[in-house]
Design an enzyme around this catalytic site. Structure first.
Site, PDB file in Angstrom:
ATOM      1  N   CYS A   1      -2.127  -4.860  -8.956  1.00 63.81           N
ATOM      2  CA  CYS A   1      -1.627  -3.484  -8.981  1.00 63.81           C
ATOM      3  C   CYS A   1      -1.801  -2.857 -10.352  1.00 63.81           C
ATOM      4  O   CYS A   1      -1.744  -1.632 -10.487  1.00 63.81           O
ATOM      5  CB  CYS A   1      -0.168  -3.443  -8.555  1.00 63.81           C
ATOM      6  SG  CYS A   1       0.869  -4.694  -9.328  1.00 63.81           S
TER       7      CYS A   1
ATOM      8  N   GLU B   1      -6.602   4.872  -5.100  1.00 61.19           N
ATOM      9  CA  GLU B   1      -6.842   3.491  -5.500  1.00 61.19           C
ATOM     10  C   GLU B   1      -7.826   2.809  -4.563  1.00 61.19           C
ATOM     11  O   GLU B   1      -7.732   2.920  -3.337  1.00 61.19           O
ATOM     12  CB  GLU B   1      -5.529   2.707  -5.508  1.00 61.19           C
ATOM     13  CG  GLU B   1      -5.690   1.254  -5.934  1.00 61.19           C
ATOM     14  CD  GLU B   1      -4.401   0.462  -5.839  1.00 61.19           C
ATOM     15  OE1 GLU B   1      -4.308  -0.586  -6.503  1.00 61.19           O
ATOM     16  OE2 GLU B   1      -3.497   0.879  -5.094  1.00 61.19           O
TER      17      GLU B   1
ATOM     18  N   SER C   1       0.818  -1.210   0.000  1.00 60.42           N
ATOM     19  CA  SER C   1       0.000   0.000   0.000  1.00 60.42           C
ATOM     20  C   SER C   1       0.852   1.260   0.000  1.00 60.42           C
ATOM     21  O   SER C   1       2.016   1.257   0.427  1.00 60.42           O
ATOM     22  CB  SER C   1      -0.911   0.014   1.232  1.00 60.42           C
ATOM     23  OG  SER C   1      -0.140   0.205   2.415  1.00 60.42           O
TER      24      SER C   1
ATOM     25  N   GLU D   1       6.856  -0.512  -4.744  1.00 60.53           N
ATOM     26  CA  GLU D   1       5.792  -0.488  -5.763  1.00 60.53           C
ATOM     27  C   GLU D   1       4.503  -0.336  -4.990  1.00 60.53           C
ATOM     28  O   GLU D   1       4.096  -1.229  -4.254  1.00 60.53           O
ATOM     29  CB  GLU D   1       5.840  -1.775  -6.591  1.00 60.53           C
ATOM     30  CG  GLU D   1       4.968  -1.726  -7.829  1.00 60.53           C
ATOM     31  CD  GLU D   1       3.576  -2.251  -7.555  1.00 60.53           C
ATOM     32  OE1 GLU D   1       2.665  -1.407  -7.373  1.00 60.53           O
ATOM     33  OE2 GLU D   1       3.403  -3.464  -7.523  1.00 60.53           O
TER      34      GLU D   1
END
Length: 503
Positions: free
Chosen positions: A300, A389, A240, A263
């Site tokens: 992702c 997101e 996250s 990432e």
């Protein structure tokens, strides 16, 4: 034979129990107890990794390649047990786990072949020029060298390919760096059996046991201690934005700051241009729905946003996407916490002024169904929270008044892992006008495709400008990811017998 976890950490070749335990929360099957990680375990693992580096960091590429292939062999030898416990813990279907296992072993073998070629070393040689005036030039040789022990954080959504022996671990070991893994508490049994495979390879190849350790989760202090330990020289993380940023800040605040290769996720916008929508809008809608809901949207690279100019064809696209999404049944999510976060996220989007709910999600306990919303480009840009997101099968269609507004919308995006263009030949000029913008926004640009499914190859870039990742010059997938764990060293007038074997 069914795998029965023993619940211990693997530290430098020894299985170590803790004084506290946590219980796994599988989607199906029995729960198991696992030792909670301790700061003392981090210290022991990091010190063993430093000891291992003194030999492993100077090992031959042939030996390291054999070790990587041995890990892959040991994972395949446990294939059925890995699939069984992985499916129980995560709720992922067996076919997905089998494919992910193949990707995991494929990465290991790819890196084995990659280091044998030697190109990654970027070897350079400027010969001495003793007669050069006004000053002679010394003999100069450059080669990439491993940086030292690396910390790797297992990911929740990829229990194999981005976890214990996943891409970060494979790249670090290929480079010559020992690894300390913090296992993810969402799938501790899966992490343990993979650690068993790595240990078997260590024993078979005669590698220093400190080359690999794994500490189970259950304690956030372990992650903090791991990135702050002075013997750790870099961190690989997939997770996250909030968790990754906190660890990134700890790395930067160290007396010796170290690189944090995080990432951190992405909403992966798709730009749907007019001719493509005119000619095949319904087909694109069906493809988007399939990509959006693959694996319950827990990727992702999930394409969460579709951008197009408003009009009858845009309305038809929304209708086709909604029809396809309504056919998707409820799916089990990776953890109860992820399901709860998805439920909260879709309520946040639905409650934003100017957002129309087209398909409502029914998320209960650990299962979720898709959600679809529509809003205007103006409203999207006026509500920054919409660009956050939502991890799961949620999509937002953003309708612009013109291509000029599409460009403005593109400019407003933060860093992404991917941006996609859906276009036909007649859209070439519009696409050309967008390219200078989206090229600065993402690490991978797609034409007429969906970003779910990341090829493991020499050319793949899985990373992007912040907040998609914390280092825009790196990738976490593909052979170029090895560069994260190397540094260039120049040797001046150095006798050949003192140069590293790699040169």
């Amino acid at each position: 034979m069914t795998f029965a976890p023993h619940g211990k950490h693997l530290i430098a070749g020894h299985w170590v129990a803790g004084d506290q335990t946590f219980r796994s929360q599988p989607a199906t099957g029995p729960a198991h107890d696992f030792s909670v990680g301790r700061v003392a375990d981090v210290a022991a693992a990091a010190e063993a990794a430093e000891q291992a580096f003194r030999s492993y960091g100077y090992s031959s590429r042939e030996d390291r390649a054999a070790f990587l292939n041995a890990i892959a062999d040991e994972i395949e030898a446990r294939a059925q047990q890995i699939t069984e416990i992985g499916s129980q813990e995560t709720g992922l279907p067996e076919a997905r786990l089998q494919g992910e296992r193949g990707r995991t072993t494929g990465q290991l073998r790819l890196f084995a072949a990659h280091i044998l070629k030697g190109d990654y070393l970027d070897r350079r040689h400027d010969e001495a020029l003793p007669d050069r005036t006004p000053l002679p030039r010394p003999d100069l040789k450059l080669v990439q060298r491993p940086i030292g022990p690396v910390a790797v954080f297992g990911a929740s959504n990829f229990p194999l390919a981005f976890s214990t022996a996943g891409g970060d671990t494979a790249a670090a070991l290929a480079a010559g760096c020992p690894v300390v893994v913090k296992g993810h508490s969402a799938h501790p049994g899966t992490s343990e059996i993979i650690a068993e495979a790595v240990k078997a390879a260590v024993d078979a190849c005669g590698v220093h046991p400190g080359v690999f350790s794994q500490i189970q989760g259950g304690n956030r202090a372990v992650g903090s201690a791991l990135v702050q330990h002075p013997l750790i020289k870099a961190v690989g993380f997939t997770g996250s934005l909030a968790g990754g940023r906190a660890l990134f800040d700890l790395c930067a605040a160290r007396p010796e700051p170290i690189p944090f290769f995080g990432e951190l996720g992405s909403i992966n916008p798709m730009f749907l241009l007019s001719a493509a929508i005119e000619n095949r809008g319904e087909a694109i809608a069906a493809g988007w729905a399939a990509s959006l809901t693959m694996g319950a949207g827990q990727f992702c690279t999930n394409p969460g946003v579709a951008i197009l100019v408003a009009g009858p064809k845009a309305d038809a696209f929304v209708d086709a996407a909604a029809a396809a999404l309504k056919e998707v049944p409820s799916q089990v999510m990776l953890t109860e916490g992820i399901a709860a976060a998805y439920n909260s996220g879709q309520h946040r989007v639905a409650g934003t002024q100017g957002v129309q709910e087209v398909v409502a999600s029914d998320a209960s306990e650990r299962e979720a169904t898709p959600a679809l919303y529509v809003t205007s480009a103006h409203n999207w840009m006026s509500n920054p929270g919409l660009s956050e997101e939502v991890f799961g099968p949620l999509g937002v269609v953003v309708l612009a008044e013109s291509m000029e507004e599409v460009r403005s919308l593109a400019e407003s995006f933060e860093g992404q892992l991917t941006c996609s263009l859906h276009m036909d030949d007649a859209d070439t000029e519009a696409a050309r006008n967008l390219m200078p913008i989206i090229e600065r926004k993402a690490g991978r640009l797609l034409a007429n495709g969906f970003p779910t499914g990341v090829e493991v190859s020499d050319t793949m870039v899985h990373g992007g400008p912040y907040p998609a990742s914390t280092n825009f010059g790196a990738t976490s997938v593909g052979t170029m990811s090895i560069r994260r764990f190397l540094r260039p060293v120049c040797y001046q007038n150095m006798p050949d017998q003192l140069l590293p074997e790699s040169f």
